[in-house]
Scaffold this active site. Structure first.
Site, short mmCIF file in Angstrom:
data_model
loop_
_atom_site.label_atom_id
_atom_site.label_comp_id
_atom_site.label_asym_id
_atom_site.label_seq_id
_atom_site.Cartn_x
_atom_site.Cartn_y
_atom_site.Cartn_z
N LYS A 13 -35.32 -39.42 -29.29
CA LYS A 13 -35.04 -39.73 -30.70
C LYS A 13 -35.48 -38.59 -31.62
O LYS A 13 -34.75 -38.19 -32.51
CB LYS A 13 -35.77 -41.01 -31.14
CG LYS A 13 -35.28 -42.26 -30.44
CD LYS A 13 -35.86 -43.53 -31.08
CE LYS A 13 -37.36 -43.62 -31.00
NZ LYS A 13 -37.90 -43.71 -29.63
N ARG A 88 -39.44 -51.14 -35.67
CA ARG A 88 -39.79 -51.27 -34.26
C ARG A 88 -39.98 -52.72 -33.86
O ARG A 88 -40.37 -53.00 -32.75
CB ARG A 88 -41.09 -50.51 -34.01
CG ARG A 88 -40.89 -49.25 -33.17
CD ARG A 88 -42.26 -48.68 -32.93
NE ARG A 88 -42.39 -47.71 -31.91
CZ ARG A 88 -42.30 -46.41 -32.07
NH1 ARG A 88 -41.93 -45.91 -33.23
NH2 ARG A 88 -42.55 -45.60 -31.07
N ARG A 127 -43.71 -34.32 -21.03
CA ARG A 127 -43.47 -33.85 -22.39
C ARG A 127 -44.72 -33.19 -22.97
O ARG A 127 -45.85 -33.63 -22.74
CB ARG A 127 -43.09 -35.05 -23.26
CG ARG A 127 -42.90 -34.72 -24.72
CD ARG A 127 -42.11 -35.78 -25.40
NE ARG A 127 -42.92 -36.92 -25.78
CZ ARG A 127 -42.45 -37.91 -26.56
NH1 ARG A 127 -41.21 -37.88 -26.99
NH2 ARG A 127 -43.23 -38.92 -26.87
N ARG A 160 -49.49 -35.47 -25.75
CA ARG A 160 -49.91 -36.57 -26.62
C ARG A 160 -50.71 -37.57 -25.81
O ARG A 160 -50.39 -37.85 -24.67
CB ARG A 160 -48.67 -37.27 -27.21
CG ARG A 160 -48.08 -36.59 -28.39
CD ARG A 160 -46.74 -37.13 -28.79
NE ARG A 160 -46.65 -38.60 -28.83
CZ ARG A 160 -45.60 -39.27 -29.30
NH1 ARG A 160 -44.54 -38.61 -29.76
NH2 ARG A 160 -45.58 -40.58 -29.30
N ARG A 171 -46.34 -48.64 -23.47
CA ARG A 171 -45.35 -48.39 -24.53
C ARG A 171 -43.98 -48.94 -24.13
O ARG A 171 -43.25 -49.46 -24.96
CB ARG A 171 -45.24 -46.88 -24.80
CG ARG A 171 -46.46 -46.35 -25.53
CD ARG A 171 -46.48 -44.85 -25.55
NE ARG A 171 -45.44 -44.26 -26.37
CZ ARG A 171 -44.98 -43.03 -26.22
NH1 ARG A 171 -45.47 -42.25 -25.27
NH2 ARG A 171 -44.05 -42.56 -27.01
P1 AMP Z 1 -43.49 -42.36 -31.88
O1 AMP Z 1 -43.83 -40.96 -32.23
O2 AMP Z 1 -42.31 -42.89 -32.65
O3 AMP Z 1 -43.38 -42.59 -30.40
O4 AMP Z 1 -44.73 -43.26 -32.39
C1 AMP Z 1 -46.02 -43.06 -31.86
C2 AMP Z 1 -46.89 -44.28 -32.14
O5 AMP Z 1 -47.00 -44.49 -33.56
C3 AMP Z 1 -46.35 -45.61 -31.61
O6 AMP Z 1 -46.64 -45.82 -30.23
C4 AMP Z 1 -47.09 -46.59 -32.52
O7 AMP Z 1 -48.45 -46.72 -32.14
C5 AMP Z 1 -47.04 -45.88 -33.86
N1 AMP Z 1 -45.81 -46.22 -34.61
C6 AMP Z 1 -44.76 -45.41 -34.91
N2 AMP Z 1 -43.81 -46.08 -35.58
C7 AMP Z 1 -44.25 -47.36 -35.70
C8 AMP Z 1 -43.71 -48.54 -36.25
N3 AMP Z 1 -42.50 -48.56 -36.83
N4 AMP Z 1 -44.45 -49.68 -36.20
C9 AMP Z 1 -45.66 -49.68 -35.62
N5 AMP Z 1 -46.23 -48.61 -35.03
C10 AMP Z 1 -45.54 -47.45 -35.07
#
Ligand code: AMP
Length: 217
Positions: A13, A88, A127, A160, A171
């Site tokens: 994404k 989400r 990654r 990460r 996740r």
């Molecule tokens: P991402 O970079 O999109 O994979 O997001 C990394 C982490 O940020 C996720 O695993 C959540 O802990 C938090 N996060 C990101 N977007 C959201 C969301 N819309 N709602 C809740 N937690 C989020």
């Protein structure tokens, strides 16, 4: 173009969002990136989000929704926006619909990046991300010229915390339980466009743009 990108962690994404945002001249709004930037700066928001992020859990809706509501008041949204990582869960999708309906700016499309779960684990565990510019790399599929060093800015590549294997499986569970239902939510709303997210980055971008253009002819 007001667009949401949906897909499991590791679907690409973030990568596709950068290309699509540049193609449509719209800001790329990634809730994960906003949380990580806050974490890096040690803000109260970052401190609050850290534990959830490290465990692969969702940050509570009360925090996330307010952060997005605030971001959507900025004055750079004239051409639209691309939301990546939000919503989400269904409650977030309902809040987004309400925020946008207040402004009379409904979504144009929700693009789902579909990918097999076996491939997701391979993609995520290899990654790496640049600590300075945020660009992604992969130890097998997108190797940097110098190990551990970002090709773009020479910053340090790191893994990460939530890309470590023990967190990846959590996740993926969170995605299945909480995020996958928004795919049906948007299908019912008539906004969903699904494309396969396997192949080269450029092929996937082309596929995405064609599918979006077809839907908006
Ligand atoms: P991402 O970079 O999109 O994979 O997001 C990394 C982490 O940020 C996720 O695993 C959540 O802990 C938090 N996060 C990101 N977007 C959201 C969301 N819309 N709602 C809740 N937690 C989020």
């Amino acid at each position: 173009m007001r667009l949401v990108l949906v897909g499991p962690p590791g679907a690409g994404k973030g990568t596709q969002a950068q290309f699509l945002a540049s193609h449509y001249s719209i800001p790329h709004i990634s809730t994960g990136d906003i949380f990580r930037a806050n974490l890096k700066q040690g803000t109260p928001l970052g401190v609050e989000a850290k534990g959830f992020m490290d465990r692969g859990e969702l940050v509570p809706d009360s925090v996330t929704n307010e952060m997005v509501r605030d971001r959507l008041t900025h004055d750079d949204l004239g051409n639209g926006f691309l939301l990546d990582g939000f919503p989400r869960n269904v409650a977030q999708a309902q809040v987004l619909r309400a925020i946008l309906s207040e402004k009379n700016t409904p979504l144009d499309a929700v693009l789902e990046l579909a990918v097999e779960s076996a491939e997701i684990v391979l993609r995520l565990s290899g990654r790496r991300v640049c600590r300075d510019c945020g660009k992604g790399a992969h130890i097998e599929f997108e190797r940097p010229a110098k190990d551990g060093i970002c090709d773009s800015c020479q910053g340090e590549l790191y893994q990460r915390e939530d890309d470590k294997e023990e967190v990846i499986s959590r996740r993926l569970e969170v995605y299945q339980e909480q995020t996958a239902p928004i795919v049906d939510f948007y299908r019912i709303e008539g906004l969903l466009i699904t494309i396969s997210a396997t192949g080269s980055v450029a092929d996937i971008t082309e596929r995405a743009i064609k599918a979006l253009n077809r839907a908006h002819q």
